[in-house]
Structure formats: structure tokens, C-alpha cells
Motif scaffolding. Structure first.
Motif, PDB file in Angstrom:
ATOM      1  N   SER A 236       0.961  -1.181   0.123  1.00  0.00           N
ATOM      2  CA  SER A 236      -0.013  -0.049   0.027  1.00  0.00           C
ATOM      3  C   SER A 236       0.851   1.305   0.056  1.00  0.00           C
ATOM      4  CB  SER A 236      -0.904   0.104   1.093  1.00  0.00           C
ATOM      5  OG  SER A 236      -0.221   0.087   2.340  1.00  0.00           O
ATOM      6  N   ASN A 239       2.647   1.340   3.401  1.00  0.00           N
ATOM      7  CA  ASN A 239       3.707   0.683   3.509  1.00  0.00           C
ATOM      8  C   ASN A 239       4.878   1.212   2.943  1.00  0.00           C
ATOM      9  OD1 ASN A 239       1.176  -1.271   3.575  1.00  0.00           O
ATOM     10  ND2 ASN A 239       2.823  -2.822   3.192  1.00  0.00           N
ATOM     11  N   ARG A 242       6.412   4.228   4.571  1.00  0.00           N
ATOM     12  CA  ARG A 242       7.240   3.881   5.725  1.00  0.00           C
ATOM     13  C   ARG A 242       8.625   3.206   5.324  1.00  0.00           C
ATOM     14  NH1 ARG A 242       7.413  -1.071   8.281  1.00  0.00           N
ATOM     15  NH2 ARG A 242       5.641  -1.791   6.984  1.00  0.00           N
ATOM     16  N   GLU A 432       6.853 -16.339   2.690  1.00  0.00           N
ATOM     17  CA  GLU A 432       5.617 -15.998   3.328  1.00  0.00           C
ATOM     18  C   GLU A 432       5.629 -16.094   4.761  1.00  0.00           C
ATOM     19  OE1 GLU A 432       2.592 -17.815  -0.303  1.00  0.00           O
ATOM     20  OE2 GLU A 432       3.182 -19.099   1.420  1.00  0.00           O
ATOM     21  N   GLU A 435      10.194 -12.761   8.552  1.00  0.00           N
ATOM     22  CA  GLU A 435       9.687 -11.712   9.344  1.00  0.00           C
ATOM     23  C   GLU A 435      10.047 -10.138   8.716  1.00  0.00           C
ATOM     24  OE1 GLU A 435      11.662 -11.621  13.108  1.00  0.00           O
ATOM     25  OE2 GLU A 435      10.822 -13.724  13.572  1.00  0.00           O
ATOM     26  N   LEU A 438       7.166 -10.097   5.983  1.00  0.00           N
ATOM     27  CA  LEU A 438       5.806  -9.647   6.571  1.00  0.00           C
ATOM     28  C   LEU A 438       5.912  -8.403   6.953  1.00  0.00           C
ATOM     29  CD1 LEU A 438       5.510 -13.084   8.342  1.00  0.00           C
ATOM     30  CD2 LEU A 438       4.274 -12.396   6.151  1.00  0.00           C
ATOM     31  N   ASP A 439       7.069  -7.745   7.780  1.00  0.00           N
ATOM     32  CA  ASP A 439       6.994  -6.480   8.117  1.00  0.00           C
ATOM     33  C   ASP A 439       6.756  -5.645   7.093  1.00  0.00           C
ATOM     34  OD1 ASP A 439       7.691  -4.465  10.440  1.00  0.00           O
ATOM     35  OD2 ASP A 439       9.012  -3.946   8.630  1.00  0.00           O
ATOM     36  N   LEU A 441       5.125  -5.877   4.385  1.00  0.00           N
ATOM     37  CA  LEU A 441       3.466  -5.908   4.088  1.00  0.00           C
ATOM     38  C   LEU A 441       2.572  -5.386   5.138  1.00  0.00           C
ATOM     39  CD1 LEU A 441       3.579  -9.518   2.516  1.00  0.00           C
ATOM     40  CD2 LEU A 441       3.383  -7.427   1.466  1.00  0.00           C
ATOM     41  N   ASN A 442       3.120  -5.093   6.293  1.00  0.00           N
ATOM     42  CA  ASN A 442       2.200  -4.769   7.370  1.00  0.00           C
ATOM     43  C   ASN A 442       2.489  -3.384   7.614  1.00  0.00           C
ATOM     44  OD1 ASN A 442       0.783  -4.416   9.679  1.00  0.00           O
ATOM     45  ND2 ASN A 442       2.052  -5.665  10.834  1.00  0.00           N
ATOM     46  N   SER A 443       1.507  -2.411   7.161  1.00  0.00           N
ATOM     47  CA  SER A 443       1.450  -1.009   6.996  1.00  0.00           C
ATOM     48  C   SER A 443       1.406  -0.421   8.618  1.00  0.00           C
ATOM     49  CB  SER A 443       0.512  -0.247   6.302  1.00  0.00           C
ATOM     50  OG  SER A 443      -0.474  -0.754   6.744  1.00  0.00           O
ATOM     51  N   SER A 444       1.049  -1.213   9.717  1.00  0.00           N
ATOM     52  CA  SER A 444       0.878  -0.849  10.729  1.00  0.00           C
ATOM     53  C   SER A 444       1.986  -0.966  11.745  1.00  0.00           C
ATOM     54  CB  SER A 444      -0.423  -1.570  11.673  1.00  0.00           C
ATOM     55  OG  SER A 444       0.165  -2.976  11.759  1.00  0.00           O
ATOM     56  N   SER A 445       3.139  -1.578  11.302  1.00  0.00           N
ATOM     57  CA  SER A 445       4.425  -1.791  11.921  1.00  0.00           C
ATOM     58  C   SER A 445       4.920  -0.410  12.286  1.00  0.00           C
ATOM     59  CB  SER A 445       5.268  -2.353  11.162  1.00  0.00           C
ATOM     60  OG  SER A 445       5.041  -3.826  10.977  1.00  0.00           O
TER      61      SER A 445
END
Length: 446
Positions: A236, A239, A242, A432, A435, A438-439, A441-445
Motif C-alpha cells: 500500500s 507501506n 514507511r 510467506e 519476518e 511480513l513487516d 507488508l504490514n503498514s501498521s508496523s
């Protein structure tokens, strides 16, 4: 459960609506065109949701698309041609014959599946490969088959418009310029910028470049992809902002600005290197496509139609890539891109001219290599054919191998990016769970 089967309903050939004096000619293939002879066709297309049932909807839509294609081919006339060659006892030259051809191929097909069946699984279903013509064909096959096929596949609740284009005639920029023009003609807004068909040659060469071969097997190989899984990962706008901020904050040289694309490419490179389990001293490389139009001096127009793309390779050892931080990897990519200028382009062309050997897909099969192709800057979701915005961008079998990453314009717009990654199933499972990946991909990190 067995995969559904594509049913071909009809096919025809579409010629340009009119032929100008310029289109009644042959167009020689330039250096970057000839280098692609052993690669597959470009296969990319758009998936749409089908509107509510309307009387004669399919027939009206297909005729309108054919008419738009004919108008578009009047400007992109090489795509209605065929490859042809001049041969002597020691070499041959290739060119596009724009006149002696039945035209571009148009196929109408159907399949008993839904949009959800295509988009819901984690991995792109294999049936998508059937949404395109020229399956496993190499560009040299354009001597005997269409240089362009537009295939319309009807799903139960959707429409897929897939184009396969000979990669020795067009690169990604040219492909999407064609697709965008097809969309505008369908909507009745016409051509906004004319493609430029004069090919670029280095000083002292052209217009016809001979290749020093007498047999096809001296320069053509046919690559068969191993068993692969393809998954599209969405990054996104949040993402990417950041990731970019984090990378530039780590960068000690404040004069250097790492782009979102460079930061994302560095993350993908690091994560794939890690999950592949390379030894410390093993060489790992990240190859990125560079558009040479804006690197040459004088510049070439963005409307230059043909191949003007080059693969830039950045390499290091697995240990250096993973023991250093993200900023270090992104900086290596940044330096490779910055150093690619007019001089670099011309030196690369001069080196290729010494052998004139087309690139071979999948050779060598390097377990440490990743290739990032296409561009999220191409206008993909702006194409409209009476169904509203596309719901997905998908590609076929062509030019895929373990470690191939294809970047698309993100479906949410605003600079988001979708990355289609092809991997060995075991390596995909490891990615998949990685870490760092996955980080990203995770916009809330934090």
C-alpha cells in the motif's frame, strides 16, 4: 478438482483501418529488439467484472473492440505485420513487414469460472495462462505467427482482455502505450500521441543489422519453466512511505535519496536471498529493468516504439547483503541506476554488437539471481472498456522463472505497488513466513 478448460468461440484477423504512406514499409529490428529473439512474447492483460445482463452485450462489445483495434493499428502498424528476413550464406537480417500480413489476431473465448475463482486463491491459477495466445512461443516465431493477438475471454461474471505482443517489436513502455491507446479509441477519445517507429541505432550501424548465424539452433533456445507458484503481494501507499522513510533515515549520505521502488526492491532482494538459504560466499544478484529512452543523449521520446530497455545487474555475496542493513542494499541498487547514463548505454550496445547473440531465457539458471521487471509507473488501471476500472492485472506463462518479480501499478492507486513473485513452492512458503517480508507488508508496523 480439475481446472476448467478454455473454449475458443471465434477468431479473425484485424488490419489497420487505413494505411499511411509510412506504414507501407519495412521496419528493421534494432539492437535491443534482436537481443530479445529467444525470449517469449509479452503477455499481460486486465480482468473486469461483467455488467448486468444486456441484450446482445457480447456482440456489441466485441465489434466495438475490433473497431477500436483497427483504428489503433493504423498508428501502431508494426503490430499488424510479420517478421521477415534477408538471408545470405553467412548471416541474416530481420525486419517487420508491415504490409504482407493478414493482420493482428483477435480471439474470442470463454471459460466456466468466476472472477472470485481467479482472485480468491493465494496463488494465480494456472488457467490464467490460457487467457493469452502464443503460449511458449519465442519472438523469432513471429516469422510465422501474429506479432499481436488480442484475446477476449468471457468468465461467468467477468471479462478478461489479454494481449500477447512480440517482445522483439515492443517493450513494456511501448506495450502499455498501445494498450492505453486501444482503451482511448474504444472510448472514442482517439490517439493523443503518435508512436515513433524510427529505430535507434548507434553511430555507424543500421538500418539493418546482420546476425552471424545460418541455423536457428545457433541462437534460439526454448525455455521450459519449472513448477512455480506465482503470488501477487500488495504494498500500500502507507507501506511504501514507511519503507522509504526507514531506508532514507538509515542512509548516512544525505545527498542520496532512495526511492520507494529502490527500497522495495532491496527488501525483496534481501528476503529472497535469505529464504533461498544461500551460502555466505555465494553470489546473489538483483537485476532491474531500465528504460534507456531518457538516458540516451540526445533523449529518445517516450513514444519511441520498440525495445529500449536494458537489464541492470547489481551483485554481492549473500553474507554482505544480509549482514548489512536495508539501507546498504538499497544504496547498491541506487548506485547501479545512477551510474547508468548515455556512456553506459552505448558501451553496453557496443559490447553486444561484438557477438550479436540474442539473450537466452533461463540460462544460466542462477539460484542467487532475482529479476525485477515491468514498472508500477505504467498506466494499467486507467484503461476502460465499458466495465469500469479493472479488478486485476494478470500475466501469462511467458518469461517466468524462479526469482522473477513483476511490478504492477497497485489496485488502490496513489503510488501503491503490486508485486507478482514467481518461486519454487518450497521457497514461496519460506518467503510467506519471513519476518522482514511480513513487516514490509504490514503498514501498521512502527
Amino acid at each position: 478438482m480439475s481446472s476448467p478448460t478454455i473454449q475458443q468461440i471465434s477468431e479473425c484477423f484485424i488490419k489497420p483501418s487505413h494505411l499511411s504512406q509510412d506504414s507501407k514499409q519495412v521496419i528493421p529490428l534494432a539492437t535491443w529488439d534482436l537481443a530479445m529473439l529467444s525470449y517469449h512474447y509479452i503477455q499481460k492483460g486486465l480482468l473486469f467484472k461483467k455488467p448486468d445482463a444486456q441484450d446482445n452485450f457480447t456482440q456489441v462489445f466485441l465489434q466495438k473492440l475490433k473497431d477500436a483495434l483497427s483504428l489503433t493499428l493504423a498508428h501502431f502498424y508494426p503490430l499488424a505485420g510479420r517478421l521477415a528476413k534477408k538471408q545470405d550464406s553467412h548471416s541474416f537480417a530481420l525486419f517487420v513487414d508491415c504490409v504482407n500480413s493478414p493482420g493482428a489476431r483477435f480471439v474470442h473465448s470463454s471459460v466456466d469460472t468466476t472472477v472470485s475463482d481467479i482472485l480468491s486463491p493465494p496463488y494465480v491459477p494456472i488457467i490464467v495462462q490460457s487467457f493469452f495466445d502464443h503460449h511458449k512461443a519465442v519472438n523469432y516465431d513471429g516469422l510465422n505467427m501474429s506479432l499481436l493477438t488480442v484475446q477476449v475471454t468471457e468468465l461467468i461474471d467477468g471479462i478478461f482482455i489479454g494481449c500477447s505482443v512480440n517482445h522483439s517489436v515492443s517493450d513494456g513502455t511501448s506495450y502499455w502505450n498501445f494498450f492505453n491507446t486501444l482503451s482511448r479509441n474504444f472510448q472514442g477519445s482517439g490517439v493523443t500521441s503518435q508512436p515513433i517507429h524510427d529505430r535507434w541505432f548507434p553511430d555507424g550501424h543500421g538500418p539493418f543489422l546482420s546476425l552471424p548465424f545460418t541455423r536457428d539452433d545457433q541462437f534460439i533456445s526454448r525455455y521450459e519453466a519449472p513448477i512455480l507458484q506465482e503470488r501477487i503481494f500488495h504494498f500500500s501507499v502507507a507501506n511504501l512511505a514507511r519503507i522509504k522513510a526507514k531506508t532514507n533515515a538509515l542512509c548516512k549520505d544525505r545527498a542520496v535519496r532512495i526511492s520507494s521502488l529502490q527500497a522495495l526492491s532491496a527488501i525483496i532482494w534481501r528476503c529472497l536471498t535469505r529464504v533461498r538459504g544461500l551460502t555466505k560466499d555465494q553470489i546473489t544478484s538483483c537485476c532491474m529493468s531500465a528504460n534507456n529512452r531518457l538516458r540516451l543523449d540526445p533523449l529518445l521520446s517516450t513514444n519511441y516504439f520498440g525495445n529500449c530497455v536494458q537489464v541492470l545487474k547489481t551483485f554481492t555475496t549473500a553474507s554482505k547483503l544480509l549482514e548489512n542493513n536495508l539501507e546498504w542494499a538499497a544504496l547498491q541498487l541506487n548506485q547501479t541506476i545512477v551510474q547508468h547514463d548515455d556512456k553506459s548505454v552505448r558501451e553496453s550496445v557496443a559490447t553486444w554488437l561484438k557477438t550479436r547473440h540474442p539473450k537466452q531465457l533461463g540460462l544460466p539458471d542462477d539460484p542467487g539471481n532475482i529479476v525485477i521487471s515491468s514498472s508500477p509507473r505504467f498506466n494499467m488501471y486507467g484503461n476502460e472498456f465499458g466495465f469500469g476500472e479493472p479488478v486485476a492485472i494478470l500475466c501469462g506463462y511467458a518469461n517466468k522463472f524462479d526469482g522473477k518479480v513483476t511490478l504492477y501499478q497497485g489496485s488502490e492507486g496513489g503510488g501503491s505497488i503490486d508485486a507478482a513473485i514467481c518461486l519454487n513452492p518450497k521457497i514461496m512458503s519460506a518467503l510467506e513466513c519471513d519476518e522482514e517480508f511480513l513487516d514490509a507488508l504490514n503498514s501498521s508496523s512502527d
